[in-house]
Design an enzyme around this catalytic site. Structure first.
Site, PDB file in Angstrom:
ATOM      1  N   TYR A 144       0.834  -1.204   0.000  1.00 25.72           N
ATOM      2  CA  TYR A 144       0.000   0.000   0.000  1.00 25.72           C
ATOM      3  C   TYR A 144       0.873   1.260   0.000  1.00 25.72           C
ATOM      4  CZ  TYR A 144      -3.738   3.236   1.520  1.00 25.72           C
ATOM      5  OH  TYR A 144      -4.634   4.271   1.618  1.00 25.72           O
ATOM      6  N   GLY A 147       3.094   1.467  -3.101  1.00 26.47           N
ATOM      7  CA  GLY A 147       2.218   1.645  -4.268  1.00 26.47           C
ATOM      8  C   GLY A 147       1.774   3.092  -4.372  1.00 26.47           C
ATOM      9  N   LYS A 148       1.366   3.664  -3.234  1.00 28.91           N
ATOM     10  CA  LYS A 148       0.911   5.056  -3.223  1.00 28.91           C
ATOM     11  C   LYS A 148       2.077   6.012  -3.473  1.00 28.91           C
ATOM     12  CE  LYS A 148      -3.578   4.853  -2.176  1.00 28.91           C
ATOM     13  NZ  LYS A 148      -4.643   5.541  -2.909  1.00 28.91           N
ATOM     14  N   PHE A 190     -14.258  -0.262  16.334  1.00 31.49           N
ATOM     15  CA  PHE A 190     -14.620   0.110  17.713  1.00 31.49           C
ATOM     16  C   PHE A 190     -16.121   0.413  17.822  1.00 31.49           C
ATOM     17  CE2 PHE A 190     -10.207   1.772  19.373  1.00 31.49           C
ATOM     18  CZ  PHE A 190      -9.663   0.519  19.168  1.00 31.49           C
ATOM     19  N   GLY A 206      -2.059   0.549  22.749  1.00 29.93           N
ATOM     20  CA  GLY A 206      -3.105   1.561  22.556  1.00 29.93           C
ATOM     21  C   GLY A 206      -2.588   2.984  22.682  1.00 29.93           C
ATOM     22  N   GLN A 208      -0.398   4.269  20.539  1.00 31.02           N
ATOM     23  CA  GLN A 208      -0.144   4.838  19.201  1.00 31.02           C
ATOM     24  C   GLN A 208      -1.222   5.873  18.908  1.00 31.02           C
ATOM     25  OE1 GLN A 208      -1.412   1.853  19.859  1.00 31.02           O
ATOM     26  NE2 GLN A 208      -2.317   0.808  18.114  1.00 31.02           N
ATOM     27  N   ARG A 210      -3.447   8.551  16.168  1.00 28.04           N
ATOM     28  CA  ARG A 210      -3.935   8.878  14.824  1.00 28.04           C
ATOM     29  C   ARG A 210      -4.732  10.176  14.959  1.00 28.04           C
ATOM     30  NH1 ARG A 210      -1.019   5.176  14.120  1.00 28.04           N
ATOM     31  NH2 ARG A 210      -1.254   3.356  12.757  1.00 28.04           N
ATOM     32  N   ASP A 272       3.173  -1.016  12.257  1.00 28.32           N
ATOM     33  CA  ASP A 272       2.070  -0.100  12.593  1.00 28.32           C
ATOM     34  C   ASP A 272       2.669   1.253  13.036  1.00 28.32           C
ATOM     35  OD1 ASP A 272      -1.084  -0.807  13.477  1.00 28.32           O
ATOM     36  OD2 ASP A 272      -0.240   0.989  14.397  1.00 28.32           O
TER      37      ASP A 272
END
Ligand code: NAD
Ligand code: UDP
Length: 316
Positions: A144, A147-148, A190, A206, A208, A210, A272
């Site tokens: 991913y 590719g991007k 979630f 938990g 990490q 975003r 991750d």
């Protein structure tokens, strides 16, 4: 009236974008192979004279006369893009080549839905567009991420070599109605777990982070980006700078749903990213844009959609 092609138009983001472009009075062609998208997402648009649906895979060339192209076709959730990683990278790279070829021939403007994943597991925080990233080229997310990244390279080279009018947006984690409940991404997981009073699955400790952007804010940024003058190609970040740990997100969703769910911990998937937050200075300057919807407000708009899906009601 413009004729606009949206690849991946039957997906979560694509369906909202098709709706917006139709509302603005455009002719919209939605191209999708339904790998992760669904006709349910765009069923309400079928029958509109200005909306056309094409079942097609972007790894094959597509011919039409168009004024603008939004290239979104690509699975976006880690379980889905890792299901067939070779297909994922083909979709990003061959899809970009095919759509850029179409843009070159028709002289259409073309916008690439790139991603914050081009920054990998970032060492610079928050992430600014000039940062080149920290991506593992051989890991399980690479199909991913790389590719991007390659798609961005192709966009820039078609621009430099063939004067194709390009726009690159780097999208940070986006959520909202029409996310697939089995998508595997954190917000949908979630909310579905909370509504079913099942254990909430936190990967790793938990801690990490975003930064979550509501879908309407993203669509606004994409449309504004397409409308900028030809000399602005991007890349430009689009995301909400509000940054949360996955533990904070889980607790917020438990509170907002009144759920009895307990939090459980599961192994962290490979590579991750530990932290992610957009620097949106450039978007503010060039698009006159900043997100309007805070996480709690966006979750309150999203939860009823999942309630309908789970209770078998038509959420659309
Ligand atoms: P999604 O999985 O809901 O949508 C992707 C769409 O592309 C689906 O309708 C799918 O069927 C279609 N598709 C996949 N492979 C295809 C192929 N080979 N040919 C034709 N169609 C194909 O995901 P989404 O969240 O709506 O993401 C849309 C785009 O935005 C993707 O390119 C993704 O990488 C990018 N993006 C999304 C996010 C996010 O948080 N949602 C973040 C960064 C980037
Ligand atoms: N995550 C989690 N539980 C889940 C799904 C995801 O803790 O049920 C974590 C995941 O490990 C990552 C974060 O939530 O750290 C965001 O994951 P997502 O798949 O939504 O997006 P991405 O990792 O691509 O940003």
């Amino acid at each position: 009236m413009k004729r606009i092609l949206v690849t991946g138009g039957a997906g979560f983001i694509g369906s909202h974008l098709c709706e917006r472009l139709l509302k603005e009075g455009n002719d919209v062609i939605c191209l999708d192979n339904y790998f992760t998208g669904s006709k349910d997402n765009i069923r309400h648009l079928i029958g509109n004279d200005h909306f056309e649906l094409v079942r097609q895979d972007v790894i094959f060339p597509y011919f039409a006369e168009v004024d603008e192209i939004y290239n979104l076709a690509c699975p976006a959730s880690p379980p889905h893009y890792q299901y067939n990683p070779i297909k994922t990278i083909k979709t990003s790279v061959m899809g970009a080549i095919n759509m850029l070829g179409l843009a070159k021939r028709t002289k259409a403007k073309i916008l690439q839905a790139s991603t914050s994943e081009v920054y990998g597991d970032p060492i610079i925080h928050p992430q600014v567009e000039s940062y080149w990233g920290n991506v593992n080229p051989i890991g399980i997310r690479s199909c991913y991420d790389e590719g991007k990244r390659c798609a961005e390279t192709l966009f820039m080279d078609y621009h430099r070599q063939n004067n194709v009018r390009i726009k690159i947006v780097r999208i940070f984690n986006t959520y909202g109605p029409r996310m697939n409940p089995n998508d595997g991404r954190v917000v949908s997981n979630f909310i579905v777990q909370a509504l079913k009073n099942e254990d909430i699955t936190i990967y790793g400790d938990g801690l990490q982070t975003r930064s979550f952007q509501y879908i309407d804010d993203l669509v606004e940024a994409m449309v504004r980006m397409m409308a900028t003058s030809d000399d602005f190609t991007g890349p430009v970040n689009t995301g909400n700078p509000g940054e949360f740990t996955m533990l904070e997100l889980a607790q917020k969703i438990i509170d907002l749903t009144g759920s009895k769910s307990k939090i459980i911990y599961m192994p962290l998937p490979g590579d991750d990213p530990k932290q992610r937050q957009p620097d949106i200075t450039l978007a503010k300057e060039k698009l006159g844009w900043e997100p309007q919807i805070k996480l709690e407000e966006g979750l309150l708009k999203t939860i009823p959609y999942f309630e309908d899906v789970l209770s078998g009601k038509n959420p659309y």
